[in-house]
Design a protein around this motif. Structure first.
Motif, PDB file in Angstrom:
ATOM      1  N   ASP A  78      -2.127  15.573   4.315  1.00 28.81           N
ATOM      2  CA  ASP A  78      -3.210  14.833   3.302  1.00 28.81           C
ATOM      3  C   ASP A  78      -4.272  15.235   3.940  1.00 28.81           C
ATOM      4  N   LEU A 130       0.510  11.645   5.914  1.00 36.44           N
ATOM      5  CA  LEU A 130      -0.914  11.260   6.331  1.00 36.44           C
ATOM      6  C   LEU A 130      -1.733  12.577   6.634  1.00 36.44           C
ATOM      7  N   LEU A 155       1.166   4.311  -2.881  1.00 34.47           N
ATOM      8  CA  LEU A 155       1.011   5.731  -3.004  1.00 34.47           C
ATOM      9  C   LEU A 155       2.251   6.302  -3.152  1.00 34.47           C
ATOM     10  N   THR A 199       3.651   9.771  -5.477  1.00 29.40           N
ATOM     11  CA  THR A 199       4.083  10.997  -5.119  1.00 29.40           C
ATOM     12  C   THR A 199       6.019  11.320  -5.961  1.00 29.40           C
ATOM     13  N   TRP A 237       6.940  13.388   1.969  1.00 29.57           N
ATOM     14  CA  TRP A 237       6.953  11.663   0.939  1.00 29.57           C
ATOM     15  C   TRP A 237       8.316  12.197   0.260  1.00 29.57           C
ATOM     16  N   PRO A 254      -5.441   4.594   3.774  1.00 34.52           N
ATOM     17  CA  PRO A 254      -5.432   3.335   2.850  1.00 34.52           C
ATOM     18  C   PRO A 254      -5.560   2.236   3.486  1.00 34.52           C
ATOM     19  N   ASN A 270      -5.501   8.816  -7.764  1.00 34.59           N
ATOM     20  CA  ASN A 270      -5.695   7.846  -7.296  1.00 34.59           C
ATOM     21  C   ASN A 270      -6.768   8.103  -7.133  1.00 34.59           C
ATOM     22  N   ASP A 325       0.860  -1.366   0.256  1.00 39.29           N
ATOM     23  CA  ASP A 325      -0.081  -0.116  -0.038  1.00 39.29           C
ATOM     24  C   ASP A 325       0.710   1.809   0.237  1.00 39.29           C
TER      25      ASP A 325
END
Lengths: 150, 359
Positions: free
Chosen positions: B117, B114, A26, A30, B129, B17, A42, A22
């Motif tokens: 986000d 995250l 992601l 990025t 990231w 996620p 996404n 996962d």
């Protein structure tokens, strides 16, 4: 990629993955790998998506969720099984609540191996899936025979 | 009084996620009750001990979770080593601490992204990231894997890091830390970050303690508890103090993680400075017989492993209590009375790792 007339949108669902694949999915989105430059975005909503990325294998709890997401996606659609868990079940295939790879529930078009699958191979798998999507759109797609598969 | 409505949240939700399902009972925009339901990623991994050799089981233990994979492997190895009374070489201990701290930096920066986000700060997510990729490069260079490493084994390590490589990593770490300072400043000072986080999802010290919160969730409420302080592995020789914040809101939980990244960089430098020479592996003979509780500090909090061996090559019982499992009751408490729009932010501030929790 010259055939890419439209921006393919993806929906990602973690069936019962360990997070490894996962976070690599992601990571594709990025800055380092950045598939958004090809228009790949996404989406949270399966009704907006063309490509379905599944990580992890299917168990008795999430079998309906995966089937639901697949049925909600508009045709033509492609399914990419990411990581060895989604392909076959990996080390968890011996566990008591395992149904198996994603192809036990929904038709899978591309298998991406690896534990965890690397971002490069995920991108490669998605690009292959886009080729299949294009063929499905033109109704020229024929599912290849897999030789030697048990 | 407005009518009570149930809003389902998850399992497939854009902000997460991972699959978690919450039934949110709301009146107007206020959440009055939360009913969590788990089990979407349950794999029955603990039972695999009866089918895998105790030396191979560490590879399964790593696959409990892809984010804290190294620390899961480490916890299993430490437990078995303690049962079999193996003395791991000092260099292996220091390298384990080094990789564990690198995992913590990776996990916290991933989480910061995250969280950004979740409160709608997309560019901050991308910047976090981007920095994380450099840490994964160090992992790839030293272990060969990006998220699953397979480097820890019962009795030591499969791989050594050369001293000149460690010195080079120290230079890379300085660069990463300089980059990190720029995003840490945004998390600390930016108006919109504060606006979404300050005073949201407050958990008092008393509640946190009574509900059994662990890790950054507990430390953000003002209780100083860090399992690294019990001195397992090399941590007994390293100098550090647990990072504690007072307020117990989402901002405090973010700040604990922001500051712990600096602490981990410091611990990694200490490891490189004090790195002893010697072998990293040893020959393991015999089978584990006995039982042991192994307690470690994961990026998300305290994790407990119970291992029981009966003298055969298969371990009899293996049980993991993961930090997210302990943090679910505090999460339910935090969500009671919050705004519906704050739910994703609050859920993320406990750093939920569902695949750990359900295994």
């Amino acid at each position: 990629m010259s055939f890419l007339a439209k921006s393919p949108w993806i929906v990602h669902y973690d069936a019962s993955s360990c997070n490894g694949c996962d976070i690599e999915v992601l990571a594709c989105l990025t800055p380092m790998y950045d598939v958004e430059r090809f228009g790949i975005v996404n989406m949270g909503n399966p009704k907006h998506a063309d490509v379905f990325l599944v990580t992890g294998y299917i168990n008795t709890q999430n079998v309906d969720v995966v089937r639901n997401i697949y049925n909600q996606m508009p045709d033509p659609k492609v399914v990419v099984a990411i990581g060895i868990c989604a392909s076959t079940g990996n080390i968890f295939r011996e566990c008591y609540n395992t149904i198996g790879g994603v192809d036990k529930v929904i038709p899978v078009d591309v298998y991406v191996p690896g534990c965890a699958a690397r971002p490069e191979s995920i991108i490669d798998g998605v690009v292959k899936a886009l080729g299949i999507l294009e063929q499905k759109k033109n109704k020229t797609y024929k599912k290849p025979e897999i030789s030697g598969a048990s | 009084m407005p009518k009570r409505t149930i809003i389902p949240f998850g399992p497939q939700h854009p902000v997460l996620p991972e699959p978690i399902h919450l039934d949110l009972a709301v009146r107007d925009e206020k959440v009055v009750e939360v009913i969590p339901s788990l089990g979407f990623v349950h794999r029955g991994l603990e039972l695999l001990v009866t089918r895998k050799d105790f030396m191979d089981m560490v590879l399964v233990a790593e696959r409990i979770c892809g984010i804290c994979s190294f620390i899961h492997g480490l916890g299993y190895c430490q437990g078995v080593e303690e049962i079999m009374n193996l003395q791991v070489s000092p260099r292996a201990k220091y390298l384990r601490a080094f990789w564990a701290e690198l995992s913590r930096v990776h996990s916290h920066i991933l989480w910061l992204g995250l969280a950004a986000d979740a409160f709608g700060f997309e560019s901050l997510f991308m910047h976090s990231w981007k920095i994380r990729e450099k840490i994964l490069d160090i992992f790839e260079e030293t272990t060969g894997g990006r998220v699953i490493f397979g480097v820890c084994k019962v009795g030591g390590l499969r791989k050594d890091i050369e001293n000149d490589v460690l010195e080079r990593i120290r230079k890379t770490m300085d660069e990463i830390e300089a980059d990190y300072r720029t995003i840490a400043k945004v998390f600390k000072e930016d108006y919109s970050v504060k606006h979404r986080n300050c005073g949201v999802g407050v958990l008092t010290a008393d509640e946190a303690y009574k509900l059994g919160a662990v890790g950054p969730t507990l430390r953000a409420s003002g209780i100083s508890q860090d399992m690294r302080k019990i001195g397992y592995g090399a941590y007994g020789d390293l100098n550090f103090e647990p990072v504690v914040e007072k307020d117990g809101d989402c901002y405090a939980r973010t700040m604990v993680r922001v500051r712990e990244v600096y602490q981990s960089f410091d611990l990694m430098r200490q490891c490189i400075d004090k790195m002893p020479e010697g072998p990293v592996d040893m020959k393991v003979t015999g089978f584990p017989k006995g039982e042991f509780f192994s307690r470690l500090e994961q990026p998300r909090g305290e994790v407990v492993y119970y291992i029981k061996g009966d003298g055969t090559k298969f371990i009899q019982r293996y049980r993991v209590r993961t930090p997210t499992f302990a943090n679910v009751p505090p999460l339910v408490k935090m969500l009671g009375g919050c705004d519906l729009a704050d739910v994703p932010v609050i859920v993320l501030t406990i750093d939920p790792c569902i695949s750990c929790t359900e295994r």
